[in-house]
Motif scaffolding. Structure first.
Motif, PDB file in Angstrom:
ATOM      1  N   GLY A   1       0.773  -1.233   0.000  1.00 39.37           N
ATOM      2  CA  GLY A   1       0.000   0.000   0.000  1.00 39.37           C
ATOM      3  C   GLY A   1       0.801   1.278   0.000  1.00 39.37           C
ATOM      4  N   ALA A   2       2.129   1.192  -0.138  1.00 40.20           N
ATOM      5  CA  ALA A   2       2.954   2.404  -0.148  1.00 40.20           C
ATOM      6  C   ALA A   2       2.806   3.153  -1.462  1.00 40.20           C
ATOM      7  CB  ALA A   2       4.417   2.046   0.084  1.00 40.20           C
ATOM      8  N   LYS A   3       2.921   4.467  -1.389  1.00 47.52           N
ATOM      9  CA  LYS A   3       2.989   5.301  -2.586  1.00 47.52           C
ATOM     10  C   LYS A   3       4.471   5.522  -2.874  1.00 47.52           C
ATOM     11  CE  LYS A   3      -1.235   7.639  -1.088  1.00 47.52           C
ATOM     12  NZ  LYS A   3      -1.791   8.916  -0.557  1.00 47.52           N
ATOM     13  N   VAL A   4       4.993   4.776  -3.817  1.00 48.56           N
ATOM     14  CA  VAL A   4       6.444   4.744  -4.040  1.00 48.56           C
ATOM     15  C   VAL A   4       6.854   5.711  -5.141  1.00 48.56           C
ATOM     16  CG1 VAL A   4       8.425   3.311  -4.628  1.00 48.56           C
ATOM     17  CG2 VAL A   4       6.553   2.348  -3.260  1.00 48.56           C
ATOM     18  N   ARG A   5       7.797   6.568  -4.795  1.00 49.31           N
ATOM     19  CA  ARG A   5       8.438   7.442  -5.777  1.00 49.31           C
ATOM     20  C   ARG A   5       9.863   6.943  -5.994  1.00 49.31           C
ATOM     21  NH1 ARG A   5       7.126  13.175  -2.789  1.00 49.31           N
ATOM     22  NH2 ARG A   5       4.841  13.207  -3.042  1.00 49.31           N
ATOM     23  N   VAL A   6      10.299   6.971  -7.232  1.00 46.23           N
ATOM     24  CA  VAL A   6      11.623   6.441  -7.566  1.00 46.23           C
ATOM     25  C   VAL A   6      12.434   7.487  -8.308  1.00 46.23           C
ATOM     26  CG1 VAL A   6      12.858   4.750  -8.990  1.00 46.23           C
ATOM     27  CG2 VAL A   6      10.877   4.035  -7.641  1.00 46.23           C
ATOM     28  N   VAL A   7      13.711   7.588  -7.963  1.00 47.20           N
ATOM     29  CA  VAL A   7      14.645   8.394  -8.745  1.00 47.20           C
ATOM     30  C   VAL A   7      15.912   7.585  -8.960  1.00 47.20           C
ATOM     31  CG1 VAL A   7      15.484   9.541  -6.632  1.00 47.20           C
ATOM     32  CG2 VAL A   7      15.957  10.566  -8.849  1.00 47.20           C
ATOM     33  N   ASP A   8      16.367   7.547 -10.217  1.00 45.02           N
ATOM     34  CA  ASP A   8      17.610   6.842 -10.556  1.00 45.02           C
ATOM     35  C   ASP A   8      18.187   7.497 -11.811  1.00 45.02           C
ATOM     36  OD1 ASP A   8      18.938   3.783 -10.035  1.00 45.02           O
ATOM     37  OD2 ASP A   8      19.323   4.693 -11.983  1.00 45.02           O
ATOM     38  N   PRO A   9      19.478   7.828 -11.800  1.00 41.32           N
ATOM     39  CA  PRO A   9      20.069   8.540 -12.942  1.00 41.32           C
ATOM     40  C   PRO A   9      19.950   7.816 -14.274  1.00 41.32           C
ATOM     41  CG  PRO A   9      21.533   8.618 -11.045  1.00 41.32           C
ATOM     42  CD  PRO A   9      20.424   7.667 -10.698  1.00 41.32           C
ATOM     43  N   GLU A  10      19.945   6.470 -14.252  1.00 42.67           N
ATOM     44  CA  GLU A  10      19.924   5.711 -15.501  1.00 42.67           C
ATOM     45  C   GLU A  10      18.893   4.579 -15.517  1.00 42.67           C
ATOM     46  OE1 GLU A  10      21.535   6.452 -18.203  1.00 42.67           O
ATOM     47  OE2 GLU A  10      22.732   8.082 -17.353  1.00 42.67           O
ATOM     48  N   GLY A  11      18.101   4.449 -14.460  1.00 37.10           N
ATOM     49  CA  GLY A  11      17.238   3.281 -14.332  1.00 37.10           C
ATOM     50  C   GLY A  11      15.890   3.361 -15.029  1.00 37.10           C
ATOM     51  N   LEU A  12      15.502   4.535 -15.502  1.00 34.83           N
ATOM     52  CA  LEU A  12      14.157   4.712 -16.046  1.00 34.83           C
ATOM     53  C   LEU A  12      13.889   3.845 -17.269  1.00 34.83           C
ATOM     54  CD1 LEU A  12      11.421   6.147 -16.120  1.00 34.83           C
ATOM     55  CD2 LEU A  12      12.509   8.007 -17.402  1.00 34.83           C
ATOM     56  N   ARG A  13      14.838   3.744 -18.181  1.00 42.38           N
ATOM     57  CA  ARG A  13      14.600   3.035 -19.456  1.00 42.38           C
ATOM     58  C   ARG A  13      14.153   1.600 -19.215  1.00 42.38           C
ATOM     59  NH1 ARG A  13      17.353  -0.163 -22.939  1.00 42.38           N
ATOM     60  NH2 ARG A  13      19.179  -0.176 -21.579  1.00 42.38           N
ATOM     61  N   GLU A  14      14.874   0.881 -18.366  1.00 42.40           N
ATOM     62  CA  GLU A  14      14.496  -0.497 -18.071  1.00 42.40           C
ATOM     63  C   GLU A  14      13.470  -0.569 -16.950  1.00 42.40           C
ATOM     64  OE1 GLU A  14      17.403  -3.495 -17.509  1.00 42.40           O
ATOM     65  OE2 GLU A  14      18.777  -2.706 -19.004  1.00 42.40           O
TER      66      GLU A  14
END
Length: 434
Positions: free
Chosen positions: A346-359
């Motif tokens: 049930g968490a609202k997860v936000r993600v940040v990654d310099p190169e991880g978005l594409r995959e």
């Protein structure tokens, strides 16, 4: 020397580019037209520091090219490298050799003169014998030798690893093949980097043994970290204290959320499977696999405990989802276990990654991608550091804490200390092994 590199994935592309920088003529082959078009236009489909500039340089020099035509690339080549994927086969833990054997058959049909067929892919012991048989069956008149030349490239540092290796391992069985391989690696030999010549099976085993040993070091220190938490020891001090012992060494003794990536998970599974097949169970490796999976799940408990037992309806900012910094590789990353579990609770997860978005966009559904750590943590209840990218090592912790609802930090890479977090305004902190 003329080299054909079959496969333009991580290993094939890095190896092909670096061989061309040695001065060899290299043609890289792939079946994916879109990938070949990108490479021909100077675009690298993976993130690896320094690779694009080195590739463009050698294309401009006329030493490196890309093609869909395997036969044309193999024609006249002194060595043909097989650098295709060997993923874990579903159901039984074996390395899937479908692509390797398909490449071997196609190479056999394309051979027009003597060449060394070199397996660069990580393959189970005995595979090069099978490659030899497949090439010979495809072309009984072919004049060739086989060689095993496993790679030891760290993602994020692959160029340096290729150009300044700890060692080069070459498995060969004829003087003619050894001479070809010696000529290919002459630039390294002249600079006194060790080139180790072995038999085929020994070269294959070296790769698996090395990766299993490194995975064992990581898992060992993570188990010691769990005990350290219970007895009041600090894993950073413990790691330093044992790492200064020359017999142990300080590399791969950093506690965290477990190993991942393209090599350790599949290679440990393949070694364990080979042991079972030959009635020599790899009990240490089997335990390493089991414990590593448990460590990832233990990280989930750390986060939920920090949030008073529940992350339901709470905003969780996750910094880093690739399996390590300086790569875009998500294969078997701890985030693929931890993040979906948080979303499922049930968490609202936000993600940040310099190169991880594409995959990561396809692999991590249900999360919100943010541009930077400050945006991701604004209004969040907990910040989770999963990958130790450099840009996460010097955050303005006071700014982050001030923007969070109830500032808590789960530092699963031990970048910061509890003292630093507390002084910055965090009212909850948990690391690994502390």
């Amino acid at each position: 020397m003329k080299i054909a590199m079959i496969g333009t994935g991580y290993v094939g592309l890095v190896s092909g580019v670096c061989f061309s920088d040695f001065g060899h003529e290299v043609i890289c082959v792939d079946k994916d037209p879109a990938k070949i078009e990108k490479l021909t236009n100077g675009q690298v489909p993976i993130f690896e520091p320094g690779l694009e500039a080195l590739m463009v340089k050698n294309v401009a020099a006329g030493r490196l090219s890309f093609t869909l035509d395997l036969a044309a690339a193999v024609d006249g080549a002194d060595a043909v490298f097989i650098a295709v994927g060997t993923p874990t086969r579903r159901g039984d833990g074996h390395a899937d050799l479908t692509y390797v054997m398909a490449a071997a058959a196609e190479i056999g049909r394309a051979l027009t003169g003597y060449a060394v067929v070199v397996t660069k892919s990580t393959v189970p012991i005995g595979t090069n014998r099978k490659v030899q048989a497949v090439v010979a069956e495809a072309n009984p008149a072919a004049e060739f030798d086989v060689a095993s030349n496993p790679e030891f490239l760290r993602e994020g540092a692959a160029i340096d690893d290729f150009m300044r290796p700890d060692r080069v391992v070459v498995g060969v069985e004829s003087e003619r093949a050894k001479k070809v391989m010696a000529d290919i690696y002459r630039p390294l030999f002249l600079r006194d980097f060790p080139v180790v010549y072995t038999g085929l099976e020994s070269a294959e085993m070296i790769k698996y043994a090395a990766n299993a040993f490194l995975a064992t070091k990581i898992t060992f220190i993570n188990e010691i970290a769990a005990l350290s938490e219970r007895v009041g020891a600090d894993i950073k001090a413990v790691s330093k204290g044992i790492g200064l012992d020359g017999r142990i060494g300080n590399k791969f003794l950093h506690a965290g959320p477990g190993y991942g990536g393209s090599c350790f998970p599949k290679d440990t599974k393949a070694l364990a499977r080979m042991g079972q097949e030959h009635a020599v169970p790899m009990q240490i490796t089997e335990t390493v696999i089991k414990v590593n999976d448990e460590i990832k799940r233990r990280m989930i408990d750390k986060i939920t405990d920090l949030c008073d037992g529940s992350v339901n309806d709470k905003t969780v900012a996750v910094l880093g989802v690739t399996f390590k910094p300086n790569t875009d590789d998500m294969r078997d990353a701890p985030s693929l276990t931890i993040v979906p579990a948080l979303v499922g609770m049930g968490a609202k997860v936000r993600v940040v990654d310099p190169e991880g978005l594409r995959e990561g966009k396809a692999l991590l559904p249900g999360v919100t991608w943010m541009d930077d750590a400050y945006a991701a943590t604004e209004g969040a209840s907990v910040m989770v550091i999963l990958t130790e990218w450099n840009e996460f090592r010097a955050l303005d912790l006071e700014r982050i804490a001030g923007g969070m609802i109830s500032p808590k930090m789960a530092d699963l890479r031990n970048i910061y200390s509890e003292k630093e977090a507390t002084e910055a305004g965090f009212d909850g902190y948990v690391g690994v092994g502390r």
